[in-house]
Design a protein around this motif. Structure first.
Motif, PDB file in Angstrom:
ATOM      1  N   THR A   2       0.831  -1.198   0.000  1.00  0.00           N
ATOM      2  CA  THR A   2       0.000   0.000   0.000  1.00  0.00           C
ATOM      3  C   THR A   2       0.871   1.255   0.000  1.00  0.00           C
ATOM      4  OG1 THR A   2      -0.093   0.176   2.400  1.00  0.00           O
ATOM      5  CG2 THR A   2      -1.768  -1.214   1.347  1.00  0.00           C
ATOM      6  N   THR A   3       0.277   2.350  -0.396  1.00  0.00           N
ATOM      7  CA  THR A   3       0.989   3.629  -0.402  1.00  0.00           C
ATOM      8  C   THR A   3       1.399   4.016   1.016  1.00  0.00           C
ATOM      9  OG1 THR A   3      -0.324   4.318  -2.306  1.00  0.00           O
ATOM     10  CG2 THR A   3       0.835   6.042  -1.098  1.00  0.00           C
ATOM     11  N   SER A   5       2.122   2.010   3.431  1.00  0.00           N
ATOM     12  CA  SER A   5       3.256   1.169   3.818  1.00  0.00           C
ATOM     13  C   SER A   5       4.550   1.682   3.204  1.00  0.00           C
ATOM     14  CB  SER A   5       3.042  -0.276   3.372  1.00  0.00           C
ATOM     15  OG  SER A   5       2.140  -0.929   4.212  1.00  0.00           O
ATOM     16  N   ASP A  65      -0.825  -3.041   7.970  1.00  0.00           N
ATOM     17  CA  ASP A  65      -0.892  -3.515   6.590  1.00  0.00           C
ATOM     18  C   ASP A  65      -0.438  -4.963   6.462  1.00  0.00           C
ATOM     19  OD1 ASP A  65      -1.946  -1.137   5.722  1.00  0.00           O
ATOM     20  OD2 ASP A  65      -0.042  -0.326   5.021  1.00  0.00           O
ATOM     21  N   GLY A  70      -2.428  -6.094   3.200  1.00  0.00           N
ATOM     22  CA  GLY A  70      -2.114  -5.015   2.258  1.00  0.00           C
ATOM     23  C   GLY A  70      -0.654  -5.008   1.851  1.00  0.00           C
ATOM     24  N   THR A  71       0.188  -5.569   2.687  1.00  0.00           N
ATOM     25  CA  THR A  71       1.625  -5.650   2.455  1.00  0.00           C
ATOM     26  C   THR A  71       2.100  -7.018   2.877  1.00  0.00           C
ATOM     27  OG1 THR A  71       1.896  -3.278   2.836  1.00  0.00           O
ATOM     28  CG2 THR A  71       3.862  -4.619   3.056  1.00  0.00           C
TER      29      THR A  71
END
Length: 77
Positions: A2-3, A5, A65, A70-71
């Motif tokens: 994710t942005t 992260s 995240d 997400g990460t």
């Protein structure tokens, strides 16, 4: 990744120092990055508490995240 992260990881990388004159927060950021890269447990009692508010926010974002998918750990290299 994710942005959020990416921003958090950049923040920790900027903070991380390992030289003899590094502050305790800089060393803690380096150790936390190493723990996250290796997939080993993060020592919150010893490292997390030494970070400033930006560092703590970055670690919490990465952990959030990572836990929500997400990460991935492989993306932290």
């Amino acid at each position: 990744m994710t942005t959020a992260s990416k921003v958090a990881l950049d923040t920790l990388r900027r903070m991380a120092r390992g030289h003899a004159g590094a502050s305790s927060g800089e060393i803690a950021a380096r150790e936390i990055l190493c723990n996250l890269r290796e997939g080993t447990p993060v020592d919150f009692a010893g490292n997390f508490v030494r970070l400033d508010s930006c560092g703590k926010r970055a670690v919490m974002q990465l952990l959030l995240d990572l836990t929500t998918g997400g990460t991935g750990l492989s993306e932290l290299d």
